[in-house]
Scaffold this motif. Structure first.
Motif, PDB file in Angstrom:
ATOM      1  N   THR A 159       2.411   3.401  -4.854  1.00 49.74           N
ATOM      2  CA  THR A 159       2.066   2.546  -6.026  1.00 49.74           C
ATOM      3  C   THR A 159       0.585   1.799  -5.808  1.00 49.74           C
ATOM      4  N   GLY A 160       0.611   1.112  -4.979  1.00 50.64           N
ATOM      5  CA  GLY A 160      -0.412   0.309  -4.586  1.00 50.64           C
ATOM      6  C   GLY A 160      -1.736   1.181  -4.307  1.00 50.64           C
TER       7      GLY A 160
ATOM      8  N   ALA B  15       2.939  -4.737  -5.699  1.00 48.55           N
ATOM      9  CA  ALA B  15       3.499  -3.195  -5.205  1.00 48.55           C
ATOM     10  C   ALA B  15       4.440  -3.317  -3.954  1.00 48.55           C
TER      11      ALA B  15
ATOM     12  N   GLY C 235       3.270   2.934   2.952  1.00 44.87           N
ATOM     13  CA  GLY C 235       4.561   2.535   2.550  1.00 44.87           C
ATOM     14  C   GLY C 235       5.536   3.533   2.726  1.00 44.87           C
TER      15      GLY C 235
ATOM     16  N   GLY D 219       5.964  -0.333  -9.735  1.00 44.41           N
ATOM     17  CA  GLY D 219       6.348   0.737  -8.914  1.00 44.41           C
ATOM     18  C   GLY D 219       7.661   0.413  -8.576  1.00 44.41           C
TER      19      GLY D 219
ATOM     20  N   SER E 243       0.809  -1.259  -0.102  1.00 49.85           N
ATOM     21  CA  SER E 243       0.014  -0.137  -0.113  1.00 49.85           C
ATOM     22  C   SER E 243       1.002   1.517  -0.056  1.00 49.85           C
TER      23      SER E 243
ATOM     24  N   GLY F 152       2.246  -3.819   6.688  1.00 47.12           N
ATOM     25  CA  GLY F 152       2.422  -3.193   7.741  1.00 47.12           C
ATOM     26  C   GLY F 152       1.152  -2.767   8.581  1.00 47.12           C
TER      27      GLY F 152
ATOM     28  N   ALA G 266       6.390   6.255  -8.837  1.00 52.28           N
ATOM     29  CA  ALA G 266       5.714   5.028  -8.041  1.00 52.28           C
ATOM     30  C   ALA G 266       4.120   5.394  -8.312  1.00 52.28           C
TER      31      ALA G 266
ATOM     32  N   ALA H 259      -3.530  -5.688   0.131  1.00 52.43           N
ATOM     33  CA  ALA H 259      -3.219  -6.285   1.130  1.00 52.43           C
ATOM     34  C   ALA H 259      -1.936  -5.654   1.728  1.00 52.43           C
TER      35      ALA H 259
ATOM     36  N   SER I  63      -1.315  -7.734   6.758  1.00 58.94           N
ATOM     37  CA  SER I  63      -1.518  -9.154   6.025  1.00 58.94           C
ATOM     38  C   SER I  63      -0.473  -9.127   5.117  1.00 58.94           C
ATOM     39  N   GLU I  64       0.610  -9.900   5.592  1.00 55.10           N
ATOM     40  CA  GLU I  64       1.869 -10.264   4.463  1.00 55.10           C
ATOM     41  C   GLU I  64       1.381 -11.384   3.777  1.00 55.10           C
ATOM     42  N   LEU I  65       1.726 -11.344   2.469  1.00 60.83           N
ATOM     43  CA  LEU I  65       1.104 -12.276   1.604  1.00 60.83           C
ATOM     44  C   LEU I  65       2.382 -12.999   0.994  1.00 60.83           C
TER      45      LEU I  65
HETATM   46  P1  ADP Z   1       5.991   1.859  -3.755  1.00 62.12           P
HETATM   47  O1  ADP Z   1       6.601   3.281  -3.528  1.00 62.12           O
HETATM   48  O2  ADP Z   1       5.840   1.144  -5.175  1.00 62.12           O
HETATM   49  O3  ADP Z   1       4.427   2.117  -3.527  1.00 62.12           O
HETATM   50  P2  ADP Z   1       6.495   1.124  -1.018  1.00 62.12           P
HETATM   51  O4  ADP Z   1       7.940   0.736  -0.679  1.00 62.12           O
HETATM   52  O5  ADP Z   1       6.077   2.753  -0.630  1.00 62.12           O
HETATM   53  O6  ADP Z   1       6.344   0.732  -2.830  1.00 62.12           O
HETATM   54  O7  ADP Z   1       5.429   0.256  -0.354  1.00 62.12           O
HETATM   55  C1  ADP Z   1       5.393  -1.198  -0.570  1.00 62.12           C
HETATM   56  C2  ADP Z   1       4.609  -1.487   0.523  1.00 62.12           C
HETATM   57  O8  ADP Z   1       4.486  -3.071   0.243  1.00 62.12           O
HETATM   58  C3  ADP Z   1       5.071  -1.509   1.913  1.00 62.12           C
HETATM   59  O9  ADP Z   1       4.163  -0.776   2.649  1.00 62.12           O
HETATM   60  C4  ADP Z   1       5.398  -2.826   2.587  1.00 62.12           C
HETATM   61  O10 ADP Z   1       5.007  -2.856   4.026  1.00 62.12           O
HETATM   62  C5  ADP Z   1       4.361  -3.740   1.588  1.00 62.12           C
HETATM   63  N1  ADP Z   1       4.791  -5.126   1.371  1.00 62.12           N
HETATM   64  C6  ADP Z   1       5.836  -5.580   1.029  1.00 62.12           C
HETATM   65  N2  ADP Z   1       5.605  -6.838   0.885  1.00 62.12           N
HETATM   66  C7  ADP Z   1       4.579  -7.428   1.233  1.00 62.12           C
HETATM   67  C8  ADP Z   1       3.882  -8.318   1.176  1.00 62.12           C
HETATM   68  N3  ADP Z   1       4.485  -9.695   0.829  1.00 62.12           N
HETATM   69  N4  ADP Z   1       2.525  -8.392   1.396  1.00 62.12           N
HETATM   70  C9  ADP Z   1       1.847  -7.312   1.853  1.00 62.12           C
HETATM   71  N5  ADP Z   1       2.513  -6.060   1.778  1.00 62.12           N
HETATM   72  C10 ADP Z   1       3.763  -6.256   1.489  1.00 62.12           C
END
Ligand code: ADP
Ligand code: SF4
Length: 691
Positions: free
Chosen positions: A399-400, A480, A425, A647, A396, A420, A658, A417, A462-464
């Motif tokens: 990008t997300g 993302a 992010g 992203g 999130s 954190g 992003a 999902a 929710s780490e997937l």
């Molecule tokens: P971007 O700038 O591309 O949006 P960020 O680093 O700001 O990237 O955000 C990436 C987000 O993805 C972070 O908040 C991180 O916690 C989350 N994330 C990373 N791996 C996972 C995963 N396996 N499942 C869910 N969230 C994830």
């Protein structure tokens, strides 16, 4: 929804000479890197601002003569009749949406080097150009014949601007970007004739050109005068009192006063260094000097601040460049009672930077900016959803969040999902760094839009993993997952790991943002050259640590030059650090001692430290994508049609990149994309004699 009556005052019409603007929202001239070269893109972008409710929409600066051309920047041109179609198109698009169109006629003198035309720029005195590249070009001090030429060129441009149909025609004397400003300011004007010396003399050319313009316009359009009030260099240059005296001498000649600070870096300060309405103390007496309407800027995004500017008699018109870039529909949203939906400018100056780089404008908050025509991306409209029903977005960050925002606006069922405990992010994390709170608007804006939407499900903590994604079986999956700062020192200077760095341990910006600390003496090694290195220095310095800052570049935060705040960042770093070493690369890490190398001579020196902070490059967090890609043959059985990596997880970049990546994914879903084709429309050069 209807408008809050508190904001009614913003929707009152204002008379500007012979024209009337329908409201007080005024898009001041702003550069955009489209200009004469990407004419349709420029015109459509301006037209959309008129559609979004800006009562006045101006061009960027418009060159009036080839002897002062702004190459490699791409601005507007009005050198002769052949430039008219571009300007006419812009006027058409703006007026078709019920707004007034304005043009800022400019002769740049010291501020541009005429790199395209090779003509010598004319100026008040013999001085070198003040371009960012310090080009080896000097201007020619104007004699009386040159002054007569300039006045004629300006008249010619006014005549053509009238033919193009402009409602407002500018005389430009601002920003250290105009010959008229250079005559006005004593530091740029060393003349001893009747155009130099006393303020009355320094104002003379401005007054003559204002009267010429008035004569040429003959009541058929309005004349605006844009003037800077202070250069913020003390009595070396133009100061508020003197500028007010100048305005007093000319008070009733124009139909509108447009007031700013000089130079551009003072007028378009980043949010790291200046809050909303920062120019108020400079602008607050202008209305007492003239009966004519006054417009000014201040990165206004809050309607309450705008109302206060009008009610307290500071401004008649709410000027905006960046807020109109971040949200071309800002006035409409206030008018329709949709304040929460305003996409507020974050004051990052990514827009400015890309104009400075001579490429089409882009915006961190508004991914459609500059793409309106070439990609058909309207900031408020999109195509309805295609055949896909549901999309899973993992991560999130910007990008997300933007992918979820635009996909849900198109009508898809979206599940987001996030591993954190909060959305956002990197934006959420970086917004907690000193001076960066305003950047949090990238997250806030999208969170506000997404939360109430019935077709959006948000899951925190929710780490997937790949198994979970396969089990869920969403039709489309966008990964993302962002990026992490490297530990090995590889970036621009070193293409191989710095010996001893990984082995002896270090703290990256991610570690510091997570609250990790080790020892009292930190050595920041900045081979990234944007803002992170400087922020790490500020954080550690404020905690009372000893901080040494090292960069192979000649200046701190080198890329920030384009965003106009490098000099302010450099000052902060000097103040935060014990020592600042430029033109030095970290080349080896021993126990408690870092070995630095002069980038020119290779001479080595040693400096002590407790902990190294490499701010170098980032690596994509793409393991989840790679795991899923390895199982591509299982996707169909799981009901998955596509899995995309987007992203920072695809390639780390700016927050603007992003947001753009998330938006692009959402725009393109269920569209047929030809990967061999140019992914946007192009305006082609007409080959003389062939077309
Ligand atoms: P971007 O700038 O591309 O949006 P960020 O680093 O700001 O990237 O955000 C990436 C987000 O993805 C972070 O908040 C991180 O916690 C989350 N994330 C990373 N791996 C996972 C995963 N396996 N499942 C869910 N969230 C994830
Ligand atoms: Fe504002 Fe940044 Fe967008 Fe420029 S790029 S308009 S400063 S958000």
């Amino acid at each position: 929804m209807t408008r809050d009556p508190r904001y009614d005052i913003l929707f009152e019409p204002v008379k500007i000479g012979p024209r009337v603007t329908r409201n007080r929202f005024y898009q001041v001239p702003h550069c955009n890197g489209l200009g004469y070269q990407h004419a349709t893109g420029m015109a459509v972008m301006r037209g959309i601002k008129a559609e979004g409710g800006w009562g006045v929409v101006n061009t960027e600066q418009c060159e009036i003569h080839p002897s002062s051309d702004s190459a490699p920047l791409i601005e507007m041109r009005l050198w002769d009749d052949r430039d008219l179609p571009t300007l006419e198109l812009m006027v058409e698009k703006v007026q078709a949406n019920g707004s007034l169109a304005g043009v800022e006629l400019a002769y740049n003198s010291y501020s541009m080097a005429s790199m395209y035309t090779r003509e010598i720029p004319l100026s008040p005195s013999h001085l070198p150009v003040q371009t960012p590249n310090r080009d080896p070009v000097q201007c020619r001090a104007m004699d009386k014949d040159d002054i007569a030429d300039l006045r004629r060129w300006h008249r010619n441009a006014v005549r053509r601007a009238k033919r193009a149909g402009f409602d407002i025609i500018y005389v430009y004397s601002a920003h250290n970007l105009s010959v008229l400003f250079h005559f006005l300011s004593k530091r740029w004007n060393h003349r001893t004739d009747e155009y130099g010396g006393s303020l009355e003399n320094r104002v003379r050319l401005l007054k003559e050109i204002m009267l010429d313009t008035q004569d040429e316009i003959a009541g058929e359009a309005a004349m605006a005068v844009r003037i800077s009030l202070d250069e913020l260099v003390g009595n070396k240059g133009l100061e508020k009192n003197e500028a007010e005296d100048a305005i007093g001498m000319l008070a009733e000649i124009p139909d509108l006063w447009d007031v700013t600070l000089s130079d551009w870096s003072n007028d378009s300060q980043t949010s790291r260094f200046a809050p909303e309405a920062v120019e108020e103390p400079f602008v607050n007496r202008i209305k007492k000097l003239t009966t004519k309407p006054v417009v000014g800027v201040g990165r206004f995004t809050s309607p309450d601040t705008m109302v206060r500017q009008v009610k307290s008699g500071i401004l008649d018109l709410i000027g905006a460049a960046r807020p109109s870039i971040a949200d071309p529909f800002l006035p409409k949203k206030i008018e329709e009672g949709r304040i929460d939906e305003i996409r507020e400018c974050i004051g990052c100056n990514i827009c400015v930077a890309h104009d400075e780089l001579g490429v089409p404008i882009r915006c961190t908050q508004n991914p459609t900016q500059g793409e309106e025509w070439r990609k058909d991306w309207h900031p408020e409209r999109s195509t309805p959803k295609g055949e896909t029903e549901n999309v899973l977005i993992i991560g999130s960050g910007p990008t997300g969040l933007e992918a979820a925002n635009h996909l849900s606006a198109r009508g898809y069922e979206v599940t987001l999902a996030e591993k954190g405990t909060e959305l956002g992010g990197r934006v959420a994390r970086e917004a907690r760094l000193p001076g960066m709170a305003t950047w949090g608007r990238v997250k806030d804006h999208r969170e506000i839009l997404l939360t109430p939407r019935p077709n959006v499900s948000l899951y925190l903590e929710s780490e997937l993993d790949a198994d979970a994604v396969m089990d869920f079986g969403f039709e489309r999956v966008a990964i993302a997952t962002g990026s992490k700062w490297r530990r090995d020192g590889i970036a621009r200077y070193h293409q191989h790991a710095i010996p001893g760095l990984v082995e002896r341990g270090c703290l990256t910006p991610d570690d510091l943002m997570d609250g990790k600390r080790a020892g009292k003496h930190y050595l920041i090694y900045d081979d990234d050259h944007y803002y992170h290195g400087s922020l790490m220095a500020e954080v550690l310095g404020a905690e009372g640590n000893i901080v040494t800052y090292v960069t192979p570049a000649g200046i701190v935060s080198e890329w920030s030059v384009h965003a106009l705040d490098q000099h302010r960042i450099h000052k902060n770093v000097i103040e935060a650090c014990d020592k600042v070493h430029v033109n030095q690369a970290l080349c080896e890490v021993k126990d408690g001692v870092a070995v630095l190398e002069c980038v020119f001579t290779g001479a080595l020196s040693e400096t002590p430290f407790d902990t190294i902070v490499p701010v170098t490059a980032r690596l994509p967090e793409d393991q989840l994508f790679l795991d899923l890609k390895a199982r591509k043959d299982e996707w169909a059985a799981a009901g998955i049609k596509s899995i995309d990596l987007i992203g920072d997880a695809y390639a780390p970049g700016t927050i603007a990149a992003a947001v753009y990546a998330g938006h692009k994914y959402a725009r393109n879903l269920d569209q047929v994309i030809d990967r061999d084709a140019v992914p946007f429309k192009r305006e082609m050069t007409a080959i003389e004699g062939r077309l």
